[in-house]
Design a protein around this motif. Structure first.
Motif, mmCIF file in Angstrom:
data_model
loop_
_atom_site.group_PDB
_atom_site.id
_atom_site.type_symbol
_atom_site.label_atom_id
_atom_site.label_comp_id
_atom_site.label_asym_id
_atom_site.label_seq_id
_atom_site.Cartn_x
_atom_site.Cartn_y
_atom_site.Cartn_z
ATOM 1 N N MET A 1 0.837 -1.180 0.000
ATOM 2 C CA MET A 1 0.000 0.000 0.000
ATOM 3 C C MET A 1 0.884 1.246 0.000
ATOM 4 O O MET A 1 1.796 1.369 0.795
ATOM 5 N N VAL A 2 0.596 2.140 -0.877
ATOM 6 C CA VAL A 2 1.341 3.394 -0.964
ATOM 7 C C VAL A 2 0.582 4.451 -0.174
ATOM 8 O O VAL A 2 -0.608 4.644 -0.376
ATOM 9 N N PRO A 3 1.272 5.129 0.742
ATOM 10 C CA PRO A 3 0.585 6.162 1.522
ATOM 11 C C PRO A 3 0.198 7.334 0.635
ATOM 12 O O PRO A 3 0.835 7.600 -0.376
ATOM 13 N N SER A 4 -0.853 8.008 1.023
ATOM 14 C CA SER A 4 -1.246 9.184 0.253
ATOM 15 C C SER A 4 -0.460 10.384 0.746
ATOM 16 O O SER A 4 -0.152 10.498 1.921
ATOM 17 N N CYS A 5 -0.129 11.228 -0.188
ATOM 18 C CA CYS A 5 0.504 12.490 0.192
ATOM 19 C C CYS A 5 0.141 13.524 -0.849
ATOM 20 O O CYS A 5 0.089 13.237 -2.030
ATOM 21 N N LYS A 6 -0.169 14.706 -0.389
ATOM 22 C CA LYS A 6 -0.532 15.775 -1.311
ATOM 23 C C LYS A 6 0.711 16.470 -1.833
ATOM 24 O O LYS A 6 0.725 16.987 -2.925
ATOM 25 N N LYS A 7 1.741 16.491 -1.019
ATOM 26 C CA LYS A 7 2.994 17.105 -1.418
ATOM 27 C C LYS A 7 4.121 16.282 -0.803
ATOM 28 O O LYS A 7 4.231 16.196 0.409
ATOM 29 N N CYS A 8 4.922 15.675 -1.656
ATOM 30 C CA CYS A 8 5.996 14.803 -1.185
ATOM 31 C C CYS A 8 7.343 15.378 -1.594
ATOM 32 O O CYS A 8 7.436 16.132 -2.557
ATOM 33 N N ALA A 9 8.366 15.012 -0.866
ATOM 34 C CA ALA A 9 9.714 15.469 -1.176
ATOM 35 C C ALA A 9 10.706 14.352 -0.898
ATOM 36 O O ALA A 9 10.444 13.461 -0.086
ATOM 37 N N VAL A 10 11.820 14.426 -1.578
ATOM 38 C CA VAL A 10 12.916 13.490 -1.343
ATOM 39 C C VAL A 10 14.134 14.323 -0.973
ATOM 40 O O VAL A 10 14.463 15.296 -1.650
ATOM 41 N N TYR A 11 14.784 13.953 0.104
ATOM 42 C CA TYR A 11 15.993 14.644 0.540
ATOM 43 C C TYR A 11 17.182 13.746 0.257
ATOM 44 O O TYR A 11 17.193 12.587 0.658
ATOM 45 N N ILE A 12 18.179 14.284 -0.427
ATOM 46 C CA ILE A 12 19.394 13.533 -0.720
ATOM 47 C C ILE A 12 20.561 14.279 -0.091
ATOM 48 O O ILE A 12 20.923 15.376 -0.522
ATOM 49 N N ASN A 13 21.136 13.681 0.934
ATOM 50 C CA ASN A 13 22.268 14.274 1.640
ATOM 51 C C ASN A 13 23.543 13.939 0.869
ATOM 52 O O ASN A 13 23.900 12.783 0.722
ATOM 53 N N THR A 14 24.223 14.964 0.367
ATOM 54 C CA THR A 14 25.444 14.747 -0.407
ATOM 55 C C THR A 14 26.707 14.997 0.416
ATOM 56 O O THR A 14 27.809 14.813 -0.087
ATOM 57 N N ASN A 15 26.546 15.380 1.673
ATOM 58 C CA ASN A 15 27.706 15.658 2.529
ATOM 59 C C ASN A 15 28.479 14.376 2.816
ATOM 60 O O ASN A 15 27.902 13.349 3.182
ATOM 61 N N ASP A 16 29.785 14.461 2.673
ATOM 62 C CA ASP A 16 30.692 13.348 3.009
ATOM 63 C C ASP A 16 30.363 12.056 2.268
ATOM 64 O O ASP A 16 30.544 10.967 2.810
ATOM 65 N N LYS A 17 29.852 12.157 1.050
ATOM 66 C CA LYS A 17 29.551 10.960 0.265
ATOM 67 C C LYS A 17 30.327 11.018 -1.043
ATOM 68 O O LYS A 17 30.548 12.085 -1.601
ATOM 69 N N THR A 18 30.703 9.855 -1.523
ATOM 70 C CA THR A 18 31.374 9.788 -2.818
ATOM 71 C C THR A 18 30.339 9.971 -3.916
ATOM 72 O O THR A 18 29.132 9.828 -3.677
ATOM 73 N N ASN A 19 30.802 10.264 -5.117
ATOM 74 C CA ASN A 19 29.886 10.396 -6.251
ATOM 75 C C ASN A 19 29.090 9.116 -6.467
ATOM 76 O O ASN A 19 27.899 9.178 -6.784
ATOM 77 N N LEU A 20 29.732 7.963 -6.297
ATOM 78 C CA LEU A 20 29.018 6.694 -6.477
ATOM 79 C C LEU A 20 27.935 6.501 -5.427
ATOM 80 O O LEU A 20 26.850 5.994 -5.728
ATOM 81 N N GLU A 21 28.195 6.905 -4.204
ATOM 82 C CA GLU A 21 27.179 6.808 -3.155
ATOM 83 C C GLU A 21 25.999 7.731 -3.455
ATOM 84 O O GLU A 21 24.846 7.361 -3.227
ATOM 85 N N ILE A 22 26.283 8.917 -3.980
ATOM 86 C CA ILE A 22 25.216 9.850 -4.333
ATOM 87 C C ILE A 22 24.376 9.273 -5.472
ATOM 88 O O ILE A 22 23.142 9.313 -5.424
ATOM 89 N N ILE A 23 25.026 8.723 -6.481
ATOM 90 C CA ILE A 23 24.291 8.110 -7.602
ATOM 91 C C ILE A 23 23.434 6.954 -7.105
ATOM 92 O O ILE A 23 22.272 6.820 -7.493
ATOM 93 N N ASN A 24 23.986 6.133 -6.228
ATOM 94 C CA ASN A 24 23.226 5.012 -5.669
ATOM 95 C C ASN A 24 21.984 5.514 -4.947
ATOM 96 O O ASN A 24 20.887 4.957 -5.102
ATOM 97 N N THR A 25 22.129 6.585 -4.170
ATOM 98 C CA THR A 25 20.997 7.161 -3.442
ATOM 99 C C THR A 25 19.952 7.719 -4.404
ATOM 100 O O THR A 25 18.746 7.534 -4.200
ATOM 101 N N ILE A 26 20.410 8.408 -5.460
ATOM 102 C CA ILE A 26 19.473 8.954 -6.447
ATOM 103 C C ILE A 26 18.662 7.837 -7.085
ATOM 104 O O ILE A 26 17.431 7.923 -7.157
ATOM 105 N N VAL A 27 19.323 6.777 -7.524
ATOM 106 C CA VAL A 27 18.622 5.652 -8.156
ATOM 107 C C VAL A 27 17.614 5.035 -7.186
ATOM 108 O O VAL A 27 16.470 4.748 -7.556
ATOM 109 N N HIS A 28 18.022 4.871 -5.947
ATOM 110 C CA HIS A 28 17.144 4.288 -4.925
ATOM 111 C C HIS A 28 15.892 5.142 -4.727
ATOM 112 O O HIS A 28 14.760 4.638 -4.768
#
Length: 72
Positions: A1-28
């Motif tokens: 079941m997917v929760p309902s949301c009228k306004k959703c956001a995704v936060y991606i923390n790029t601090n202290d992460k390698t480019n590959l870790e950031i890409i992995n997070t984006i894909v996820h």
């Protein structure tokens, strides 16, 4: 079941992460977002809708990366 949301956001923390870790997070996170969009549109996630899901994932990833490149 997917929760309902009228306004959703995704936060991606790029601090202290390698480019590959950031890409992995984006894909996820993009997978979560595209699944939610598909659910709200009434599209089941299956082989018949695979092309739509792929284009949506690509577009969402592109927009997130564009924003990250402007920040750095």
């Amino acid at each position: 079941m997917v929760p309902s949301c009228k306004k959703c956001a995704v936060y991606i923390n790029t601090n202290d992460k390698t480019n590959l870790e950031i890409i992995n997070t984006i894909v996820h996170e993009v997978t979560h977002v595209s699944n939610y969009i598909s659910y709200k549109m009434g599209l089941p996630i299956n082989y018949e809708n695979e092309e739509f899901q792929s284009y949506l994932n690509g577009w969402l990833s592109e927009k997130i990366i564009e924003k990250l490149l402007k920040i750095k």
